[in-house]
Design an enzyme around this catalytic site. Structure first.
Site, PDB file in Angstrom:
ATOM      1  N   CYS A  42     -56.726  23.109  -3.415  1.00 39.47           N
ATOM      2  CA  CYS A  42     -57.115  23.454  -4.411  1.00 39.47           C
ATOM      3  C   CYS A  42     -55.781  23.869  -5.434  1.00 39.47           C
ATOM      4  CB  CYS A  42     -57.233  25.149  -4.099  1.00 39.47           C
ATOM      5  SG  CYS A  42     -58.768  25.958  -3.943  1.00 39.47           S
TER       6      CYS A  42
ATOM      7  N   GLU B 135     -60.324  31.130  -7.225  1.00 36.50           N
ATOM      8  CA  GLU B 135     -59.926  31.997  -7.209  1.00 36.50           C
ATOM      9  C   GLU B 135     -60.535  33.296  -8.078  1.00 36.50           C
ATOM     10  OE1 GLU B 135     -57.352  28.548  -8.298  1.00 36.50           O
ATOM     11  OE2 GLU B 135     -59.565  29.159  -9.061  1.00 36.50           O
TER      12      GLU B 135
ATOM     13  N   ASP C  23     -60.758  46.282   5.787  1.00 37.78           N
ATOM     14  CA  ASP C  23     -59.259  47.207   6.902  1.00 37.78           C
ATOM     15  C   ASP C  23     -59.755  48.760   6.520  1.00 37.78           C
ATOM     16  OD1 ASP C  23     -57.381  46.836   8.615  1.00 37.78           O
ATOM     17  OD2 ASP C  23     -56.366  47.176   6.467  1.00 37.78           O
TER      18      ASP C  23
END
Length: 158
Positions: free
Chosen positions: A76, A114, A128
């Site tokens: 990228c 992105e 998380d």
């Protein structure tokens, strides 16, 4: 047949040379969904997770991830992002948090990766922050939903 742009004639990986391409305004929006159990969904929506405000932390994580995409995804191009937004919608019936990440840039290459990185890291951050009360969390439906700019023009997912 279309050729994969990140492979040379011998099938070896390569970074695409964008030097001759014009700088144009480009944008991309990606989405992902996070499904939680009743307790974790309630904690996230009420903003009372033991780790803090789930949406605020996931938003920051997604924005930071978009800015680091070139470090995370091989080949990228690093891009000078002009804007990144990460937004959330909740569905109490499905106990789902839907993430929408949008990135803007003026550059020689697109900003889809992105946006996809922002959506996926925001989803992982929600996981998380909520995993202590729900080990069955499911992240699904990561996808590009729209892009504009560049040679290939606009795309909107059906």
């Amino acid at each position: 047949m279309s050729q994969l742009s990140h492979l040379d004639r011998d099938g070896q990986p390569r970074m695409v040379d964008v030097a001759a391409k014009p700088v144009t305004a480009r944008s991309a929006t990606a989405a992902a969904s996070v499904y939680l159990n009743e307790e974790a969904f309630a904690l996230a929506v009420e903003g009372v997770s033991a780790k803090g405000n789930v949406f605020a932390v996931a938003r920051i994580a997604g924005i930071m991830a978009a800015k680091r995409t070139a470090e995370l995804i091989p080949l990228c191009h690093p891009l000078p992002l002009s804007h990144v937004s990460v937004d959330f919608d909740t569905d109490a019936v499905e106990r789902c948090i839907r993430i929408r990440a949008t990135c803007h840039v003026s550059a020689q290459t697109g900003v889809e990766m992105e946006a996809m990185t922002a959506a996926s890291v925001a989803a992982l951050t929600i996981y998380d922050m909520c995993k202590a009360v729900d080990r069955t969390i499911r992240i699904a439906d990561l996808r590009l939903i729209a892009k504009s700019g560049g040679r290939s023009g606009s795309f909107v997912a059906a």
